[in-house]
Design a protein around this motif. Structure first.
Motif, mmCIF file in Angstrom:
data_model
loop_
_atom_site.group_PDB
_atom_site.id
_atom_site.type_symbol
_atom_site.label_atom_id
_atom_site.label_comp_id
_atom_site.label_asym_id
_atom_site.label_seq_id
_atom_site.Cartn_x
_atom_site.Cartn_y
_atom_site.Cartn_z
ATOM 1 N N THR A 72 23.539 27.314 9.483
ATOM 2 C CA THR A 72 23.591 26.106 10.321
ATOM 3 C C THR A 72 22.218 25.768 10.889
ATOM 4 O OG1 THR A 72 24.273 27.426 12.250
ATOM 5 C CG2 THR A 72 26.018 26.427 10.920
ATOM 6 N N GLY A 73 21.378 26.780 11.101
ATOM 7 C CA GLY A 73 20.024 26.511 11.553
ATOM 8 C C GLY A 73 19.222 25.755 10.507
ATOM 9 N N VAL A 74 19.379 26.145 9.242
ATOM 10 C CA VAL A 74 18.695 25.433 8.164
ATOM 11 C C VAL A 74 19.248 24.025 8.030
ATOM 12 C CG1 VAL A 74 18.296 25.378 5.670
ATOM 13 C CG2 VAL A 74 18.104 27.538 6.917
ATOM 14 N N ALA A 120 31.596 24.363 6.237
ATOM 15 C CA ALA A 120 32.841 24.904 5.681
ATOM 16 C C ALA A 120 32.590 25.522 4.309
ATOM 17 C CB ALA A 120 33.894 23.807 5.593
ATOM 18 N N LEU A 121 31.788 24.864 3.463
ATOM 19 C CA LEU A 121 31.475 25.422 2.152
ATOM 20 C C LEU A 121 30.729 26.743 2.276
ATOM 21 C CD1 LEU A 121 30.375 22.359 -0.026
ATOM 22 C CD2 LEU A 121 32.532 23.624 -0.103
ATOM 23 N N HIS A 122 29.894 26.862 3.293
ATOM 24 C CA HIS A 122 29.200 28.127 3.526
ATOM 25 C C HIS A 122 30.197 29.231 3.886
ATOM 26 C CE1 HIS A 122 26.194 31.002 4.748
ATOM 27 N NE2 HIS A 122 26.677 31.030 5.978
ATOM 28 N N ARG A 123 31.138 28.926 4.745
ATOM 29 C CA ARG A 123 32.155 29.921 5.103
ATOM 30 C C ARG A 123 32.992 30.311 3.888
ATOM 31 N NH1 ARG A 123 32.938 26.527 9.793
ATOM 32 N NH2 ARG A 123 34.772 25.620 8.764
ATOM 33 N N MET A 124 33.178 29.388 2.960
ATOM 34 C CA MET A 124 33.954 29.652 1.754
ATOM 35 C C MET A 124 33.147 30.381 0.682
ATOM 36 S SD MET A 124 35.734 25.872 1.607
ATOM 37 C CE MET A 124 36.459 26.063 -0.023
ATOM 38 N N GLY A 125 31.836 30.534 0.893
ATOM 39 C CA GLY A 125 30.997 31.244 -0.061
ATOM 40 C C GLY A 125 30.352 30.378 -1.122
ATOM 41 N N PHE A 126 30.427 29.052 -0.970
ATOM 42 C CA PHE A 126 29.859 28.150 -1.970
ATOM 43 C C PHE A 126 28.519 27.546 -1.560
ATOM 44 C CE2 PHE A 126 34.404 28.013 -3.040
ATOM 45 C CZ PHE A 126 34.350 28.226 -4.415
ATOM 46 N N ALA A 127 28.157 27.600 -0.305
ATOM 47 C CA ALA A 127 26.894 27.037 0.170
ATOM 48 C C ALA A 127 26.028 28.151 0.739
ATOM 49 C CB ALA A 127 27.137 25.956 1.215
ATOM 50 N N HIS A 128 24.739 28.087 0.439
ATOM 51 C CA HIS A 128 23.828 29.179 0.784
ATOM 52 C C HIS A 128 22.510 28.630 1.320
ATOM 53 C CE1 HIS A 128 26.459 31.929 -1.489
ATOM 54 N NE2 HIS A 128 26.539 30.943 -2.377
ATOM 55 N N SER A 129 21.818 29.475 2.037
ATOM 56 C CA SER A 129 20.503 29.091 2.561
ATOM 57 C C SER A 129 19.495 30.210 2.343
ATOM 58 C CB SER A 129 20.589 28.767 4.059
ATOM 59 O OG SER A 129 21.018 29.900 4.800
ATOM 60 N N ILE A 143 15.811 26.164 2.869
ATOM 61 C CA ILE A 143 16.481 25.348 1.862
ATOM 62 C C ILE A 143 17.948 25.720 1.874
ATOM 63 C CG2 ILE A 143 16.661 24.784 -0.602
ATOM 64 C CD1 ILE A 143 13.804 25.676 -0.956
ATOM 65 N N TYR A 144 18.822 24.733 1.639
ATOM 66 C CA TYR A 144 20.229 25.069 1.447
ATOM 67 C C TYR A 144 20.777 24.299 0.255
ATOM 68 C CZ TYR A 144 22.130 20.662 3.318
ATOM 69 O OH TYR A 144 22.466 19.346 3.506
ATOM 70 N N GLY A 145 21.847 24.816 -0.321
ATOM 71 C CA GLY A 145 22.463 24.166 -1.463
ATOM 72 C C GLY A 145 23.812 24.780 -1.776
ATOM 73 N N ASP A 174 3.558 25.143 4.351
ATOM 74 C CA ASP A 174 4.097 25.830 3.176
ATOM 75 C C ASP A 174 5.409 26.564 3.418
ATOM 76 O OD1 ASP A 174 2.080 24.976 1.507
ATOM 77 O OD2 ASP A 174 0.885 26.811 1.693
ATOM 78 N N ALA A 175 6.049 26.387 4.566
ATOM 79 C CA ALA A 175 7.287 27.132 4.828
ATOM 80 C C ALA A 175 8.374 26.784 3.815
ATOM 81 C CB ALA A 175 7.772 26.872 6.251
ATOM 82 N N SER A 176 8.533 25.509 3.494
ATOM 83 C CA SER A 176 9.566 25.144 2.518
ATOM 84 C C SER A 176 9.196 25.627 1.120
ATOM 85 C CB SER A 176 9.798 23.628 2.521
ATOM 86 O OG SER A 176 8.642 22.931 2.114
ATOM 87 N N LYS A 177 7.892 25.677 0.805
ATOM 88 C CA LYS A 177 7.471 26.194 -0.500
ATOM 89 C C LYS A 177 7.741 27.688 -0.611
ATOM 90 C CE LYS A 177 3.817 22.769 -1.293
ATOM 91 N NZ LYS A 177 2.370 22.580 -1.514
ATOM 92 N N LEU A 178 7.576 28.404 0.492
ATOM 93 C CA LEU A 178 7.914 29.823 0.497
ATOM 94 C C LEU A 178 9.410 30.006 0.229
ATOM 95 C CD1 LEU A 178 5.854 30.997 3.610
ATOM 96 C CD2 LEU A 178 5.367 31.549 1.219
ATOM 97 N N ALA A 179 10.211 29.207 0.907
ATOM 98 C CA ALA A 179 11.658 29.280 0.682
ATOM 99 C C ALA A 179 11.988 28.974 -0.767
ATOM 100 C CB ALA A 179 12.386 28.318 1.621
ATOM 101 N N MET A 180 11.323 27.992 -1.342
ATOM 102 C CA MET A 180 11.572 27.621 -2.736
ATOM 103 C C MET A 180 11.236 28.769 -3.684
ATOM 104 S SD MET A 180 12.589 25.240 -4.838
ATOM 105 C CE MET A 180 12.433 23.650 -3.987
#
Length: 217
Positions: free
Chosen positions: A74-76, A98-107, A120-122, A140-146
């Protein structure tokens, strides 16, 4: 790009939409209406083709940051929505939570001195990863995440990284644009396979991420 009004979404309907090659957006944070989006051209990343610049490689080796996975989804999500213009309205926020709680969304998260500075989340289905948004509060924080996200997808057996739209920033990282028909074919193939976002375990050391990327670039 075509936009179609659609009824109130559920997490299950949202997953069905991804499997059909469409995704939801709102016009703004305060607009309650959500549309399915079906771009004519789609931004995707060949998972062996992430471009890591010399400056980013130096930053990765230098350290001074922490990479985490699914520690603060949720922070992301909040970080991605924290901009003057955003397509993440309250309903979309709740759906992806909700998708994160279901295991389908990740960060994938980046922290400096304990503070969340990028991420990043998806959504995952089969061996497809649908990148939704990313943010950066430090250089570069988002590039590190990528970099760590792509490494995780490769280790987890993913076949497709869908970024929805190609931007100059994503193009500089190796993303390319493909027509809708080619994207749909790649999606169908990926959905027949199984990727495991959790399989790689804890985030790998920077040197390992750089070495594996160099082997496939």
């Amino acid at each position: 790009m075509s936009l179609r009004p659609q009824p109130r979404l559920t997490p299950e309907l949202l997953l069905h939409g991804y499997a059909q090659g469409v995704f939801p957006m709102a016009e703004s944070r305060d607009d309650p209406e959500i549309f399915w989006v079906d771009p004519r051209q789609r931004g995707v990343l060949p998972l062996g083709g992430l471009r890591i610049s010399r400056s980013l490689a130096r930053r990765m080796r230098r350290g001074g940051f922490e990479i985490a996975v699914n520690r603060d989804f949720t922070g992301v999500l909040s970080g991605c929505a924290d901009r003057s213009e955003t397509w993440i309205n309250a309903e979309i926020f709740d759906l992806y939570t909700a998708l994160h709680r279901m295991g389908f969304a990740h960060s994938v998260e980046v922290r400096h001195d304990g503070e969340l500075t990028g991420g990043i989340y998806g959504v995952t289905l089969g061996a497809a990863f649908f990148g939704e948004s990313m943010f950066s509060r430090r250089t570069d924080a988002s590039k590190l995440a990528m970099a760590w996200l792509v490494d995780r997808l490769r280790l987890g057996g993913f076949a497709l990284f869908d970024a929805q739209f190609l931007t100059p920033h994503l193009a500089s990282l190796g993303f390319e644009e493909v027509p809708r028909a080619r994207y749909r074919a790649a999606l169908a193939t990926a959905l027949e396979q199984r990727g495991d976002f959790d399989a790689p375990g804890a985030p790998a050391p920077a040197q390992d991420v750089l070495q594996r990327n160099a082997q496939t670039s």
